[in-house]
Scaffold this motif. Structure first.
Motif, short mmCIF file in Angstrom:
data_model
loop_
_atom_site.label_atom_id
_atom_site.label_comp_id
_atom_site.label_asym_id
_atom_site.label_seq_id
_atom_site.Cartn_x
_atom_site.Cartn_y
_atom_site.Cartn_z
N TYR A 281 0.82 -1.21 0.00
CA TYR A 281 0.00 0.00 0.00
C TYR A 281 0.86 1.26 0.00
N ASN A 282 2.01 1.17 0.65
CA ASN A 282 2.91 2.32 0.66
C ASN A 282 4.32 1.82 0.99
N ASN A 283 5.28 2.24 0.21
CA ASN A 283 6.67 1.89 0.47
C ASN A 283 7.55 3.02 -0.04
N THR A 284 7.97 3.89 0.86
CA THR A 284 8.84 5.02 0.46
C THR A 284 10.28 4.79 0.93
N SER A 285 10.59 3.54 1.33
CA SER A 285 11.96 3.22 1.71
C SER A 285 12.81 3.07 0.43
N ILE A 286 14.12 2.87 0.63
CA ILE A 286 15.00 2.70 -0.54
C ILE A 286 14.97 1.27 -1.06
N VAL A 287 14.25 0.38 -0.35
CA VAL A 287 14.13 -1.02 -0.79
C VAL A 287 12.99 -1.13 -1.79
N GLN A 288 13.30 -1.62 -3.00
CA GLN A 288 12.26 -1.75 -4.02
C GLN A 288 11.19 -2.74 -3.59
N ASP A 289 10.00 -2.57 -4.12
CA ASP A 289 8.87 -3.42 -3.73
C ASP A 289 9.18 -4.90 -3.92
N GLU A 290 9.81 -5.25 -5.06
CA GLU A 290 10.09 -6.66 -5.35
C GLU A 290 11.09 -7.24 -4.35
N ILE A 291 12.12 -6.45 -4.01
CA ILE A 291 13.11 -6.93 -3.05
C ILE A 291 12.48 -7.05 -1.66
N LEU A 292 11.64 -6.09 -1.30
CA LEU A 292 10.96 -6.14 0.00
C LEU A 292 10.09 -7.40 0.09
N ALA A 293 9.34 -7.69 -0.97
CA ALA A 293 8.47 -8.87 -0.98
C ALA A 293 9.31 -10.15 -0.86
N HIS A 294 10.44 -10.17 -1.54
CA HIS A 294 11.32 -11.34 -1.48
C HIS A 294 11.87 -11.54 -0.08
N ARG A 295 12.28 -10.46 0.58
CA ARG A 295 12.82 -10.56 1.94
C ARG A 295 11.73 -11.03 2.92
N LEU A 296 10.53 -10.53 2.75
CA LEU A 296 9.43 -10.95 3.62
C LEU A 296 9.12 -12.43 3.42
N GLY A 297 9.21 -12.90 2.19
CA GLY A 297 8.92 -14.30 1.90
C GLY A 297 9.87 -15.27 2.57
N LEU A 298 11.11 -14.83 2.81
CA LEU A 298 12.12 -15.72 3.39
C LEU A 298 12.12 -15.73 4.91
N ILE A 299 11.24 -14.95 5.54
CA ILE A 299 11.16 -14.93 7.01
C ILE A 299 10.34 -16.14 7.47
N PRO A 300 10.94 -17.03 8.28
CA PRO A 300 10.17 -18.20 8.75
C PRO A 300 9.05 -17.78 9.70
N ILE A 301 7.88 -18.35 9.49
CA ILE A 301 6.69 -18.02 10.27
C ILE A 301 6.38 -19.17 11.23
#
Length: 346
Positions: free
Chosen positions: A95-115
């Motif tokens: 919904y909003n991402n004004t950090s320097i991390v691109q949306d695709e990279i952010l999504a990839h990092r979130l995907g690798l976090i064990p839940i």
């Protein structure tokens, strides 16, 4: 007798030499050795097969599996890596991402976090279903904004003092129940396994607002679903001293192996080497560099004794992962038997 010893060694040991490895192939199939009955026998297999748990500390488990072939051991390892299901982030709605991390990279990092969520409580999501339901989806939200600390000292250059929320960690991910999940899982504590996984760095004015959907999957589809950080096996080391080794040579021999493998005893005023715990050795074959020692030691591995090391990512305890892998292997075997039964016999 010598021929019988060589045959027994070929059947039971993988021998490590100075320039190669002998007896690496399985040879105990019916009719290959005169005088040996190698036909499959269930009773004999059940008597020889065993599983011994050696050590379990936190997310790490070490156990021995004895009496099986390499094909079964490797199948078990591969199931642990790729076929035991877990829950992981599959869809990220930004919904909003004004950090320097691109949306695709952010999504990839979130995907690798064990839940930390038991996958046995959920169903697989139907292909093409974008919404998800309470029985196949977990929803998490990450909403954070960095601001300046007006109370920070003017001469400070430490970001931890200058800013609030400038480090985005996995602990900032919060579970948002879908449907009636609050009733379905009243005691649930769905969250990332580790709270200190760094996701992004922010500066004042930057923010991240995303919604995540976690689904059930297996490592064969994507590595993020793999429940283990590592799952490996090795054969049990077998070290034999072919003749007594004493004094200086005993001390030299001790240095050729991992700590704890060789111990030196004082017998009648002489230092005598003996094998204390061959299991600890990594088989560097350092002993073959010494002319005075290389013909006094036989290095081998027990062919049907596998030492498994399983390290969980923390989603499920390692002993639970092992039991789930066994169930999956049993299911594969049953499907194979059902296929055999369905084939018409001529």
């Amino acid at each position: 007798m010598a021929a019988q010893r060589r045959t027994a060694e070929m059947r039971d040991r993988v021998v490590l030499g100075e320039f190669g490895v002998r007896n690496v192939h399985t040879t105990d199939f019916p009719g290959n050795y005169s005088g040996y009955d190698d036909a499959w026998d269930q009773r004999r297999f059940e008597e020889a097969f065993r599983v011994d748990v050696i050590r379990q500390e936190g997310d790490a488990l070490e156990f021995d599996m004895v009496g099986i072939d390499a094909a079964i051991a490797n199948a078990f390892r591969r199931i642990l890596l790729a076929e035991v299901p877990t829950m992981a982030v599959e869809k990220v709605f930004v919904y909003n991402n004004t950090s320097i991390v691109q949306d695709e990279i952010l999504a990839h990092r979130l995907g690798l976090i064990p839940i930390r969520a038991d996958p046995r409580l959920f169903e697989y999501r139907n292909q093409g279903d974008e919404e998800g339901t309470e029985i196949d989806t977990l929803q998490f939200q990450l909403k954070i904004k960095c601001s300046r600390n007006s109370q920070a000292a003017k001469e400070s250059s430490d970001p931890d003092e200058l800013y609030f929320n400038h480090k985005v960690y996995s602990k900032h991910m919060t579970w948002v129940p879908l449907g009636n999940q609050t009733d379905l899982f009243p005691d649930a504590d769905f969250r990332p396994v580790h709270d200190d996984i760094l996701i992004a760095l922010l500066r004042p004015g930057q923010e991240i607002d995303v919604l995540m959907h976690c689904v059930k999957g297996i490592g064969k589809d994507h590595a993020k679903f793999s429940p283990v950080a590592t799952a490996s096996y090795r054969l049990l080391p077998d070290i034999t001293l072919l003749q007594p080794i004493e004094d200086e040579e005993a001390e030299m021999l001790q240095k050729c192996f991992s700590p704890g493998v060789i111990e030196i005893q004082n017998i009648k005023g002489k230092k005598v080497a003996r094998v204390a715990n061959a299991r600890l050795d990594t088989f560097s074959r350092e002993v073959f560099r010494h002319e005075s020692l290389k013909n006094l030691v036989r290095l081998a591995r027990v062919r049907n004794h596998y030492i498994f090391s399983v390290e969980s990512t923390g989603i499920l305890p390692p002993d639970v992962l092992v039991s789930e892998a066994i169930k999956i292997l049993m299911g594969k075997c049953q499907r194979f038997l059902n296929e055999l039964d369905s084939v018409p016999m001529e």
